[in-house]
Design a protein around this motif. Sequence first.
Motif, PDB file in Angstrom:
ATOM      1  N   TYR A   1     -17.754   1.319 -16.870  1.00 48.71           N
ATOM      2  CA  TYR A   1     -17.414   1.938 -17.095  1.00 48.71           C
ATOM      3  C   TYR A   1     -16.571   3.072 -17.091  1.00 48.71           C
ATOM      4  N   ARG A   2     -16.776   3.839 -18.390  1.00 50.14           N
ATOM      5  CA  ARG A   2     -15.849   4.486 -18.987  1.00 50.14           C
ATOM      6  C   ARG A   2     -15.843   5.805 -18.358  1.00 50.14           C
ATOM      7  N   ASP A   3     -16.960   6.427 -17.306  1.00 49.05           N
ATOM      8  CA  ASP A   3     -17.318   7.666 -17.016  1.00 49.05           C
ATOM      9  C   ASP A   3     -16.502   7.407 -15.750  1.00 49.05           C
ATOM     10  N   PHE A   4     -17.209   6.038 -15.184  1.00 52.42           N
ATOM     11  CA  PHE A   4     -16.347   5.901 -13.601  1.00 52.42           C
ATOM     12  C   PHE A   4     -15.075   5.725 -13.599  1.00 52.42           C
ATOM     13  N   ARG A   5     -14.126   5.066 -14.461  1.00 52.03           N
ATOM     14  CA  ARG A   5     -12.946   5.579 -14.945  1.00 52.03           C
ATOM     15  C   ARG A   5     -12.498   6.916 -14.671  1.00 52.03           C
ATOM     16  N   LEU A   6     -12.421   7.166 -15.810  1.00 45.53           N
ATOM     17  CA  LEU A   6     -12.287   9.104 -15.998  1.00 45.53           C
ATOM     18  C   LEU A   6     -12.351   9.485 -14.326  1.00 45.53           C
ATOM     19  N   ASP A   7     -13.361   9.452 -14.044  1.00 47.08           N
ATOM     20  CA  ASP A   7     -13.133  10.146 -12.956  1.00 47.08           C
ATOM     21  C   ASP A   7     -12.509   9.704 -11.552  1.00 47.08           C
ATOM     22  N   VAL A   8     -12.483   8.642 -11.580  1.00 48.46           N
ATOM     23  CA  VAL A   8     -11.533   8.034 -10.783  1.00 48.46           C
ATOM     24  C   VAL A   8     -10.629   8.310 -10.415  1.00 48.46           C
ATOM     25  N   ASP A   9     -10.049   7.961 -12.053  1.00 45.32           N
ATOM     26  CA  ASP A   9      -8.725   8.166 -12.181  1.00 45.32           C
ATOM     27  C   ASP A   9      -8.228   9.955 -11.851  1.00 45.32           C
ATOM     28  N   ASN A  10      -9.179  10.786 -12.552  1.00 54.50           N
ATOM     29  CA  ASN A  10      -8.989  12.040 -12.647  1.00 54.50           C
ATOM     30  C   ASN A  10      -8.662  12.319 -10.455  1.00 54.50           C
ATOM     31  N   LYS A  11      -9.998  11.928 -10.575  1.00 52.64           N
ATOM     32  CA  LYS A  11     -10.055  12.068  -8.617  1.00 52.64           C
ATOM     33  C   LYS A  11      -8.313  11.315  -7.583  1.00 52.64           C
ATOM     34  N   ILE A  12      -7.955  10.690  -8.439  1.00 51.60           N
ATOM     35  CA  ILE A  12      -6.596   9.483  -7.914  1.00 51.60           C
ATOM     36  C   ILE A  12      -5.461  10.547  -7.984  1.00 51.60           C
ATOM     37  N   ALA A  13      -5.462  11.034  -9.216  1.00 51.24           N
ATOM     38  CA  ALA A  13      -4.124  12.253  -9.390  1.00 51.24           C
ATOM     39  C   ALA A  13      -4.689  12.723  -8.233  1.00 51.24           C
ATOM     40  N   LEU A  14      -5.491  13.657  -8.247  1.00 47.55           N
ATOM     41  CA  LEU A  14      -5.634  14.975  -7.474  1.00 47.55           C
ATOM     42  C   LEU A  14      -5.477  14.632  -5.837  1.00 47.55           C
ATOM     43  N   MET A  15      -5.456  13.871  -5.514  1.00 49.19           N
ATOM     44  CA  MET A  15      -5.554  13.577  -4.628  1.00 49.19           C
ATOM     45  C   MET A  15      -4.553  13.379  -4.324  1.00 49.19           C
ATOM     46  N   GLU A  16      -3.291  12.368  -4.687  1.00 55.78           N
ATOM     47  CA  GLU A  16      -2.551  12.074  -4.605  1.00 55.78           C
ATOM     48  C   GLU A  16      -1.015  13.097  -4.965  1.00 55.78           C
ATOM     49  N   GLY A  17      -1.868  14.092  -5.598  1.00 56.89           N
ATOM     50  CA  GLY A  17      -0.508  15.678  -5.813  1.00 56.89           C
ATOM     51  C   GLY A  17      -1.193  16.062  -4.289  1.00 56.89           C
ATOM     52  N   LYS A  18      -2.554  16.011  -3.960  1.00 63.46           N
ATOM     53  CA  LYS A  18      -2.568  16.862  -1.710  1.00 63.46           C
ATOM     54  C   LYS A  18      -1.678  15.931  -1.126  1.00 63.46           C
ATOM     55  N   LEU A  19      -1.579  14.658  -1.618  1.00 61.73           N
ATOM     56  CA  LEU A  19      -1.253  13.583  -0.789  1.00 61.73           C
ATOM     57  C   LEU A  19       0.596  13.919  -0.590  1.00 61.73           C
ATOM     58  N   ARG A  20       1.387  14.139  -1.987  1.00 62.24           N
ATOM     59  CA  ARG A  20       2.622  14.335  -2.414  1.00 62.24           C
ATOM     60  C   ARG A  20       2.744  16.417  -1.714  1.00 62.24           C
ATOM     61  N   SER A  21       1.671  16.901  -1.748  1.00 70.47           N
ATOM     62  CA  SER A  21       2.306  18.548  -1.176  1.00 70.47           C
ATOM     63  C   SER A  21       2.750  18.535   0.396  1.00 70.47           C
ATOM     64  N   ASP A  22       1.586  17.805   0.985  1.00 71.17           N
ATOM     65  CA  ASP A  22       1.424  17.709   1.870  1.00 71.17           C
ATOM     66  C   ASP A  22       2.696  16.978   2.556  1.00 71.17           C
ATOM     67  N   GLY A  23       3.106  16.059   2.073  1.00 73.12           N
ATOM     68  CA  GLY A  23       4.215  15.094   2.213  1.00 73.12           C
ATOM     69  C   GLY A  23       3.765  13.974   2.864  1.00 73.12           C
ATOM     70  N   TYR A  24       2.605  13.224   2.438  1.00 74.39           N
ATOM     71  CA  TYR A  24       2.138  11.472   2.919  1.00 74.39           C
ATOM     72  C   TYR A  24       2.635  10.579   2.176  1.00 74.39           C
ATOM     73  N   LEU A  25       3.070  11.360   0.814  1.00 72.67           N
ATOM     74  CA  LEU A  25       3.317  10.352  -0.526  1.00 72.67           C
ATOM     75  C   LEU A  25       4.883  10.340  -0.464  1.00 72.67           C
TER      76      LEU A  25
ATOM     77  N   PRO B   1       0.882  -0.899   0.241  1.00 69.96           N
ATOM     78  CA  PRO B   1      -0.293   0.000  -0.170  1.00 69.96           C
ATOM     79  C   PRO B   1       1.222   1.136   0.099  1.00 69.96           C
ATOM     80  N   LYS B   2       0.060   2.893  -0.554  1.00 74.02           N
ATOM     81  CA  LYS B   2       1.285   3.514  -0.607  1.00 74.02           C
ATOM     82  C   LYS B   2       0.774   4.346   0.506  1.00 74.02           C
ATOM     83  N   LEU B   3      -0.100   3.771   1.212  1.00 76.05           N
ATOM     84  CA  LEU B   3      -0.103   4.646   2.650  1.00 76.05           C
ATOM     85  C   LEU B   3      -0.574   3.872   3.668  1.00 76.05           C
ATOM     86  N   SER B   4      -0.316   3.702   4.983  1.00 81.10           N
ATOM     87  CA  SER B   4      -0.560   3.130   6.201  1.00 81.10           C
ATOM     88  C   SER B   4      -1.273   3.567   7.102  1.00 81.10           C
TER      89      SER B   4
END
Length: 139
Positions: A115-139, A28-31
Amino acid sequence: MVSEIFELMSIREQISNLSVRESELVKPKLSDLSLIPYLHNYFIEAFGMGNTRKLGAIQRKKFVFIIVLLYSPSTLAGGCLNRGVRDGLAHALKLNAPSAVSRICSDLIFSYQHYRDFRLDVDNKIALMEGKLRSDGYL
């Protein structure tokens, strides 16, 4: 007979390589489970939870997918949730029973694959959330 021995040696080497790769993929990326409420608050602020019951359920499913991907990626390949993730999700989502998280998890990968829309939206949200985690020093 000797060629079978060489084939067996090759198979064992492949199994060893696959085992190493599997342990890399399931890590896992986070624990730190205390981050789940933080991530939930960020998710709501950034993306909302939908203005209808159906949209709220879809957003909740997307959030669960992201948390499972970050904390327990093997779950998406048929494994069990890592210890504490289900309870952390149930608490953050204010669900009465942790089993509700298990029900949500039961078809996450199906929704992502089909479900393409589900996949695209999840991929976008993952990228944004991982960016937030990186900027906050968690990843």
